[in-house]
Design a protein around this motif. Sequence first.
Motif, PDB file in Angstrom:
ATOM      1  N   ASP A  26       0.844  -1.209   0.000  1.00  0.00           N
ATOM      2  CA  ASP A  26       0.000   0.000   0.000  1.00  0.00           C
ATOM      3  C   ASP A  26       0.874   1.252   0.000  1.00  0.00           C
ATOM      4  OD1 ASP A  26      -2.348  -1.542   0.241  1.00  0.00           O
ATOM      5  OD2 ASP A  26      -2.411  -1.339   2.433  1.00  0.00           O
ATOM      6  N   ARG A  27       1.884   1.236   0.864  1.00  0.00           N
ATOM      7  CA  ARG A  27       2.747   2.414   1.000  1.00  0.00           C
ATOM      8  C   ARG A  27       3.568   2.656  -0.271  1.00  0.00           C
ATOM      9  NH1 ARG A  27       3.377   0.324   6.325  1.00  0.00           N
ATOM     10  NH2 ARG A  27       5.450  -0.447   5.837  1.00  0.00           N
ATOM     11  N   GLU A  29       2.830   1.779  -3.372  1.00  0.00           N
ATOM     12  CA  GLU A  29       1.953   2.275  -4.439  1.00  0.00           C
ATOM     13  C   GLU A  29       1.582   3.728  -4.195  1.00  0.00           C
ATOM     14  OE1 GLU A  29      -0.473   2.416  -7.897  1.00  0.00           O
ATOM     15  OE2 GLU A  29       1.285   1.245  -7.295  1.00  0.00           O
ATOM     16  N   ALA A  30       1.282   4.092  -2.958  1.00  0.00           N
ATOM     17  CA  ALA A  30       0.957   5.481  -2.634  1.00  0.00           C
ATOM     18  C   ALA A  30       2.137   6.396  -2.951  1.00  0.00           C
ATOM     19  CB  ALA A  30       0.559   5.602  -1.163  1.00  0.00           C
ATOM     20  N   GLU A  31       3.350   5.963  -2.601  1.00  0.00           N
ATOM     21  CA  GLU A  31       4.533   6.774  -2.884  1.00  0.00           C
ATOM     22  C   GLU A  31       4.687   7.024  -4.380  1.00  0.00           C
ATOM     23  OE1 GLU A  31       9.391   6.823  -2.237  1.00  0.00           O
ATOM     24  OE2 GLU A  31       8.212   5.229  -1.323  1.00  0.00           O
ATOM     25  N   ILE A  34       1.706   9.385  -5.595  1.00  0.00           N
ATOM     26  CA  ILE A  34       1.862  10.745  -5.067  1.00  0.00           C
ATOM     27  C   ILE A  34       2.989  11.465  -5.799  1.00  0.00           C
ATOM     28  CG2 ILE A  34       2.670  12.044  -3.044  1.00  0.00           C
ATOM     29  CD1 ILE A  34       0.933  10.164  -1.322  1.00  0.00           C
ATOM     30  N   PRO A  60       3.352   8.972   3.956  1.00  0.00           N
ATOM     31  CA  PRO A  60       3.446   8.771   2.509  1.00  0.00           C
ATOM     32  C   PRO A  60       4.895   8.976   2.070  1.00  0.00           C
ATOM     33  CG  PRO A  60       1.537  10.114   3.040  1.00  0.00           C
ATOM     34  CD  PRO A  60       2.316   9.958   4.315  1.00  0.00           C
ATOM     35  N   TYR A 166      -2.324  10.567   2.707  1.00  0.00           N
ATOM     36  CA  TYR A 166      -3.214   9.547   2.163  1.00  0.00           C
ATOM     37  C   TYR A 166      -4.608  10.165   2.050  1.00  0.00           C
ATOM     38  CZ  TYR A 166       0.587   6.439   3.564  1.00  0.00           C
ATOM     39  OH  TYR A 166       1.810   5.841   3.709  1.00  0.00           O
ATOM     40  N   THR A 188      -2.589  13.560  -2.663  1.00  0.00           N
ATOM     41  CA  THR A 188      -2.864  12.209  -2.184  1.00  0.00           C
ATOM     42  C   THR A 188      -2.756  11.270  -3.386  1.00  0.00           C
ATOM     43  OG1 THR A 188      -5.249  12.127  -2.634  1.00  0.00           O
ATOM     44  CG2 THR A 188      -4.559  13.196  -0.565  1.00  0.00           C
ATOM     45  N   PRO A 189      -2.822   9.965  -3.154  1.00  0.00           N
ATOM     46  CA  PRO A 189      -2.819   9.057  -4.300  1.00  0.00           C
ATOM     47  C   PRO A 189      -3.992   9.302  -5.255  1.00  0.00           C
ATOM     48  CG  PRO A 189      -2.277   7.851  -2.314  1.00  0.00           C
ATOM     49  CD  PRO A 189      -2.707   9.228  -1.883  1.00  0.00           C
ATOM     50  N   GLN A 190      -5.061   9.905  -4.765  1.00  0.00           N
ATOM     51  CA  GLN A 190      -6.228  10.171  -5.612  1.00  0.00           C
ATOM     52  C   GLN A 190      -6.094  11.464  -6.411  1.00  0.00           C
ATOM     53  OE1 GLN A 190      -6.409   8.562  -2.618  1.00  0.00           O
ATOM     54  NE2 GLN A 190      -6.941   6.733  -3.791  1.00  0.00           N
TER      55      GLN A 190
END
Length: 198
Positions: A26-27, A29-31, A34, A60, A166, A188-190
């Motif tokens: 999760d981390r 992919e978020a990195e 972002i 993040p 996040y 954020t990832p979004q």
Amino acid sequence: MSDDNASKRELRERLLQVRRGLTPGDRAEAERVIAQHALDLPELSQARTVAAYVSMGGEPGTRALLDLLRARGERVLLPVLLPDNDLDWALYEGSGGLLRAARGLYEPTGPRLGPDAVTRADAVLLPGLAVDGRGLRLGRGGGSYDRVLARLDAAGARPALVVLLYAHEVLERVPDEPHDRPVDAVVTPQGVRRFGKG
């Protein structure tokens, strides 16, 4: 302890608990996502100097972004924690130029540029635990970045202020104090959310 301080402490603990539950996947992919969103920000793509930080724990991740900014030719400043919790700054020269320091932080090993170096940044990436719809950021409570923001104000510096979080950390409202200063955007990832000025 005041109710406001208690509510900040409880909110911080809830947010940190969720971060602790994120998987390494999760981390990672978020990195990655972002970093992509942040690189597209005009505030970063047009910056000559970006003050940033090396993520730690469940924050993040910033390492991919730091390397991409540096590869793009931007001057990247990283903080060095001083004994009084204020921040000095040094240039990021790549991951080989980082040293594990107090409190689990990674800091640059190069020459110190002084606490006022941040006032010459075009953009400042801020760590945080949450941001609300007004752009007010909830930090960890150490006060280091409150000092950075006060230093920017005192110098009349107006870099873009961007917090990396996040998606679930963008809240309707966080407890605030009179000295709190809103950020300009959250990544954020979004995607990116901007906050109005004044």
